[in-house]
Design a protein around this motif. Sequence first.
Motif, PDB file in Angstrom:
ATOM      1  N   TYR A  47       5.386  -1.602   4.966  1.00 60.92           N
ATOM      2  CA  TYR A  47       4.117  -1.101   4.428  1.00 60.92           C
ATOM      3  C   TYR A  47       3.660   0.029   5.324  1.00 60.92           C
ATOM      4  CZ  TYR A  47      -0.211  -1.561   1.699  1.00 60.92           C
ATOM      5  OH  TYR A  47      -1.254  -1.348   0.829  1.00 60.92           O
ATOM      6  N   THR A  84       4.637  -2.557  10.129  1.00 61.08           N
ATOM      7  CA  THR A  84       3.714  -1.688   9.414  1.00 61.08           C
ATOM      8  C   THR A  84       3.692  -0.332  10.101  1.00 61.08           C
ATOM      9  OG1 THR A  84       2.335  -3.578   8.785  1.00 61.08           O
ATOM     10  CG2 THR A  84       1.325  -1.389   8.656  1.00 61.08           C
ATOM     11  N   ASP A 143      -2.309   4.385   1.334  1.00 58.61           N
ATOM     12  CA  ASP A 143      -1.519   3.272   1.868  1.00 58.61           C
ATOM     13  C   ASP A 143      -0.755   2.615   0.729  1.00 58.61           C
ATOM     14  OD1 ASP A 143      -4.346   2.046   1.227  1.00 58.61           O
ATOM     15  OD2 ASP A 143      -2.994   0.321   1.300  1.00 58.61           O
ATOM     16  N   ALA A 183      -2.089  -5.378   9.420  1.00 51.67           N
ATOM     17  CA  ALA A 183      -0.665  -5.547   9.700  1.00 51.67           C
ATOM     18  C   ALA A 183      -0.307  -6.988   9.389  1.00 51.67           C
ATOM     19  CB  ALA A 183      -0.361  -5.216  11.158  1.00 51.67           C
TER      20      ALA A 183
END
Length: 265
Positions: free
Chosen positions: A211, A33, A223, A27
């Motif tokens: 993200y 995040t 991811d 993070a």
Amino acid sequence: MDLLTVENLEVVYNDVVLVLKGLSLSAAEGRITALLGANGAGKSTTLKAVSGLLAGEDGEVTAGQVLLAGEPVQRLTPEKIVRKGVFQVMEGRRVFEDMTVEENLRAGGHTRPSSEIRPGMERVYGYFPRLAERRHQLAGYMSGGEQQMLAIGRALMARPKLLLLDEPSLGLAPLLVEEIFEIIRRVNAEEGVTVLLVEQNARAALSLAEYGFIMENGRVVLDGPSRDLMNNPDVQEFYLGLSHGGEKKTYRDVKHYRRRKRWLG
């Protein structure tokens, strides 16, 4: 720079049940995040591993490490982790029902100097005016949305560097979800609090976060920047309810092996 780094983490419950299987994620400091996944993927366990709350549920980190600003914290007690600036808002709005709003907020600030309590409350009331109106009301008589606001406000009293949010949208009406997510955005922007957000509402989470990580069976399988995940056909199909043809499709419509084959193949 990453404030939180989780490296190859393994977590076992009751000495036999392996829940996290080499999980790695991070993070970035001052950013939001998102951590997404279906029920049972290991999202809540990940947060508890970071905040030190596994022991209370017979869980244990058996491999890997959790780094906060480069320092291992996986063997610290929850209290020491809180004092390092990590605060978790548990799933299910765990407020003290027999205490007033104000008493709940005071409890959240117990690690801070007494001189910070009143300014901290006013700061929370600035984000959540509804809590100011109900400051003398017992938390147990508040609506679900108000209790969620109180749970987040109580966390802010601790002046966290890293805020862990576990399913803040659970059971709330869409308008309330929008309101609470906007406040999370404001807290991040105005105070620079790093946020790790666990959510099943993938669309709302990816709209908020910069993200995202997607978990399946104790591992991260995908991811990337939130915009990329939103545009990813597999994420659209399995988490946002859209198939390639544009028609609605539920997550349960797709067999597990297909997801694994696409993402890991």
